[in-house]
Design a protein around this motif. Structure first.
Motif, PDB file in Angstrom:
ATOM      1  N   LYS A 165      46.730  18.381  77.746  1.00 36.94           N
ATOM      2  CA  LYS A 165      46.049  18.645  76.479  1.00 36.94           C
ATOM      3  C   LYS A 165      46.188  20.131  76.163  1.00 36.94           C
ATOM      4  CE  LYS A 165      43.990  14.619  75.722  1.00 36.94           C
ATOM      5  NZ  LYS A 165      44.012  13.910  74.468  1.00 36.94           N
ATOM      6  N   PHE A 166      45.875  20.502  74.925  1.00 31.47           N
ATOM      7  CA  PHE A 166      46.055  21.871  74.467  1.00 31.47           C
ATOM      8  C   PHE A 166      44.880  22.288  73.588  1.00 31.47           C
ATOM      9  CE2 PHE A 166      50.101  19.967  75.301  1.00 31.47           C
ATOM     10  CZ  PHE A 166      50.815  20.957  75.957  1.00 31.47           C
ATOM     11  N   THR A 167      44.672  23.617  73.481  1.00 26.36           N
ATOM     12  CA  THR A 167      43.672  24.145  72.554  1.00 26.36           C
ATOM     13  C   THR A 167      44.382  24.896  71.440  1.00 26.36           C
ATOM     14  OG1 THR A 167      43.422  26.339  73.570  1.00 26.36           O
ATOM     15  CG2 THR A 167      42.073  24.536  74.498  1.00 26.36           C
ATOM     16  N   ALA A 168      43.673  25.120  70.360  1.00 29.88           N
ATOM     17  CA  ALA A 168      44.212  25.915  69.261  1.00 29.88           C
ATOM     18  C   ALA A 168      44.390  27.375  69.677  1.00 29.88           C
ATOM     19  CB  ALA A 168      43.302  25.813  68.044  1.00 29.88           C
ATOM     20  N   ASP A 169      43.726  27.781  70.777  1.00 28.04           N
ATOM     21  CA  ASP A 169      43.827  29.149  71.293  1.00 28.04           C
ATOM     22  C   ASP A 169      44.977  29.311  72.281  1.00 28.04           C
ATOM     23  OD1 ASP A 169      41.571  30.205  69.882  1.00 28.04           O
ATOM     24  OD2 ASP A 169      40.264  29.190  71.320  1.00 28.04           O
ATOM     25  N   HIS A 170      45.826  28.285  72.407  1.00 25.08           N
ATOM     26  CA  HIS A 170      47.057  28.331  73.204  1.00 25.08           C
ATOM     27  C   HIS A 170      46.844  28.231  74.711  1.00 25.08           C
ATOM     28  CE1 HIS A 170      48.724  29.268  69.339  1.00 25.08           C
ATOM     29  NE2 HIS A 170      47.999  30.361  69.273  1.00 25.08           N
ATOM     30  N   GLU A 171      45.821  27.491  75.122  1.00 23.37           N
ATOM     31  CA  GLU A 171      45.676  27.133  76.527  1.00 23.37           C
ATOM     32  C   GLU A 171      46.138  25.693  76.716  1.00 23.37           C
ATOM     33  OE1 GLU A 171      42.849  30.314  75.636  1.00 23.37           O
ATOM     34  OE2 GLU A 171      42.551  28.236  75.032  1.00 23.37           O
ATOM     35  N   TRP A 172      46.702  25.403  77.895  1.00 22.70           N
ATOM     36  CA  TRP A 172      47.025  24.018  78.246  1.00 22.70           C
ATOM     37  C   TRP A 172      46.069  23.588  79.349  1.00 22.70           C
ATOM     38  CZ3 TRP A 172      48.129  23.317  83.333  1.00 22.70           C
ATOM     39  CH2 TRP A 172      48.684  24.383  84.037  1.00 22.70           C
ATOM     40  N   ILE A 173      45.842  22.277  79.418  1.00 24.95           N
ATOM     41  CA  ILE A 173      44.897  21.696  80.372  1.00 24.95           C
ATOM     42  C   ILE A 173      45.540  20.449  80.976  1.00 24.95           C
ATOM     43  CG2 ILE A 173      42.596  20.707  80.691  1.00 24.95           C
ATOM     44  CD1 ILE A 173      43.304  22.555  77.515  1.00 24.95           C
ATOM     45  N   ARG A 174      45.614  20.404  82.295  1.00 25.98           N
ATOM     46  CA  ARG A 174      46.100  19.213  82.995  1.00 25.98           C
ATOM     47  C   ARG A 174      44.899  18.625  83.745  1.00 25.98           C
ATOM     48  NH1 ARG A 174      49.742  21.371  86.094  1.00 25.98           N
ATOM     49  NH2 ARG A 174      51.369  21.281  84.524  1.00 25.98           N
ATOM     50  N   VAL A 226      44.189  25.002  84.219  1.00 24.56           N
ATOM     51  CA  VAL A 226      44.299  25.664  82.921  1.00 24.56           C
ATOM     52  C   VAL A 226      45.269  26.843  83.005  1.00 24.56           C
ATOM     53  CG1 VAL A 226      43.012  26.894  81.113  1.00 24.56           C
ATOM     54  CG2 VAL A 226      41.916  25.028  82.389  1.00 24.56           C
ATOM     55  N   GLY A 227      46.056  27.008  81.963  1.00 26.65           N
ATOM     56  CA  GLY A 227      46.937  28.161  81.828  1.00 26.65           C
ATOM     57  C   GLY A 227      47.233  28.397  80.365  1.00 26.65           C
ATOM     58  N   ILE A 228      48.150  29.321  80.094  1.00 28.16           N
ATOM     59  CA  ILE A 228      48.532  29.565  78.703  1.00 28.16           C
ATOM     60  C   ILE A 228      49.838  28.826  78.406  1.00 28.16           C
ATOM     61  CG2 ILE A 228      47.324  31.773  78.554  1.00 28.16           C
ATOM     62  CD1 ILE A 228      50.141  33.135  78.679  1.00 28.16           C
ATOM     63  N   THR A 229      50.025  28.488  77.151  1.00 33.12           N
ATOM     64  CA  THR A 229      51.191  27.711  76.744  1.00 33.12           C
ATOM     65  C   THR A 229      52.457  28.577  76.701  1.00 33.12           C
ATOM     66  OG1 THR A 229      50.866  28.160  74.405  1.00 33.12           O
ATOM     67  CG2 THR A 229      49.743  26.209  75.323  1.00 33.12           C
ATOM     68  N   THR A 230      53.576  27.900  76.679  1.00 32.14           N
ATOM     69  CA  THR A 230      54.860  28.584  76.531  1.00 32.14           C
ATOM     70  C   THR A 230      54.887  29.372  75.226  1.00 32.14           C
ATOM     71  OG1 THR A 230      55.939  26.879  77.839  1.00 32.14           O
ATOM     72  CG2 THR A 230      57.361  28.225  76.437  1.00 32.14           C
ATOM     73  N   HIS A 231      54.305  28.808  74.163  1.00 32.85           N
ATOM     74  CA  HIS A 231      54.237  29.518  72.881  1.00 32.85           C
ATOM     75  C   HIS A 231      53.478  30.838  73.033  1.00 32.85           C
ATOM     76  CE1 HIS A 231      53.896  30.205  68.556  1.00 32.85           C
ATOM     77  NE2 HIS A 231      52.622  30.449  68.769  1.00 32.85           N
ATOM     78  N   ASP A 234      56.957  30.804  84.376  1.00 34.06           N
ATOM     79  CA  ASP A 234      56.604  29.378  84.374  1.00 34.06           C
ATOM     80  C   ASP A 234      55.168  29.196  83.881  1.00 34.06           C
ATOM     81  OD1 ASP A 234      56.713  26.637  84.811  1.00 34.06           O
ATOM     82  OD2 ASP A 234      56.552  26.792  86.992  1.00 34.06           O
ATOM     83  N   PRO A 235      54.915  29.462  82.596  1.00 42.29           N
ATOM     84  CA  PRO A 235      53.536  29.457  82.095  1.00 42.29           C
ATOM     85  C   PRO A 235      52.828  28.112  82.213  1.00 42.29           C
ATOM     86  CG  PRO A 235      55.076  29.532  80.268  1.00 42.29           C
ATOM     87  CD  PRO A 235      55.874  29.731  81.533  1.00 42.29           C
ATOM     88  N   GLN A 236      53.567  27.014  82.141  1.00 44.37           N
ATOM     89  CA  GLN A 236      52.926  25.701  82.192  1.00 44.37           C
ATOM     90  C   GLN A 236      53.145  25.020  83.542  1.00 44.37           C
ATOM     91  OE1 GLN A 236      53.347  25.119  77.416  1.00 44.37           O
ATOM     92  NE2 GLN A 236      53.421  23.273  78.606  1.00 44.37           N
ATOM     93  N   GLY A 237      53.389  25.830  84.570  1.00 40.69           N
ATOM     94  CA  GLY A 237      53.575  25.327  85.927  1.00 40.69           C
ATOM     95  C   GLY A 237      52.935  26.279  86.927  1.00 40.69           C
ATOM     96  N   GLU A 238      53.782  27.028  87.666  1.00 42.34           N
ATOM     97  CA  GLU A 238      53.288  27.943  88.707  1.00 42.34           C
ATOM     98  C   GLU A 238      52.452  29.087  88.148  1.00 42.34           C
ATOM     99  OE1 GLU A 238      53.516  27.458  92.075  1.00 42.34           O
ATOM    100  OE2 GLU A 238      54.283  25.522  91.395  1.00 42.34           O
ATOM    101  N   GLY A 239      52.514  29.313  86.846  1.00 42.32           N
ATOM    102  CA  GLY A 239      51.745  30.388  86.228  1.00 42.32           C
ATOM    103  C   GLY A 239      50.359  29.975  85.761  1.00 42.32           C
ATOM    104  N   TRP A 240      49.815  28.871  86.322  1.00 42.11           N
ATOM    105  CA  TRP A 240      48.466  28.440  85.952  1.00 42.11           C
ATOM    106  C   TRP A 240      47.446  29.513  86.319  1.00 42.11           C
ATOM    107  CZ3 TRP A 240      44.759  27.620  89.814  1.00 42.11           C
ATOM    108  CH2 TRP A 240      45.250  27.543  91.128  1.00 42.11           C
TER     109      TRP A 240
END
Length: 119
Positions: free
Chosen positions: A2-11, A19-24, A87-93
């Protein structure tokens, strides 16, 4: 994911969310040079600014996408913040949070909605 409008991703895995930041977000920031992580054991509310990421271009807050307790942080980022760039949406959590209000997941974006919001 899932994602937020503030550019965080959530698994989500059970009652834990990574939680981390998106590639964008990474693309907008450029090379990450510092990550300030929250304290393990901290109780946070959805929308709280709980972390910071600094790059050669700017510094940005990272917000709690869900309410709960911080149960783990990515210690590797303390010595190697460039993992966020690589790796923002992987190891960069950034952190893991134990959800206190799972219903908040309903307000998060799926990947298609997030991509539409940044596209």
């Amino acid at each position: 994911m899932k994602f937020t409008a503030d550019h965080e991703w959530i698994r989500i895995e059970g009652d834990l969310a990574t939680v981390g930041i998106t590639t964008h977000a990474r693309d907008q920031l450029g090379d990450v040079v510092y990550v300030g992580l929250p304290e393990v054991g901290a109780t946070v509310a959805q929308g709280d600014a709980i972390s910071v990421v600094e790059s050669v271009k700017a510094a940005s807050d990272v917000y709690a996408p869900l309410s709960g307790e911080i149960v783990e942080i990515n210690e590797a980022l303390n010595g190697a913040p460039e993992q966020v760039s690589a790796d923002p949406q992987g190891e960069g959590w950034f952190f893991k949070i134990r959800l206190s209000e799972p219903a908040q997941l309903e307000a998060l974006l799926d990947e298609a909605a997030y991509q539409a919001s940044v596209g």
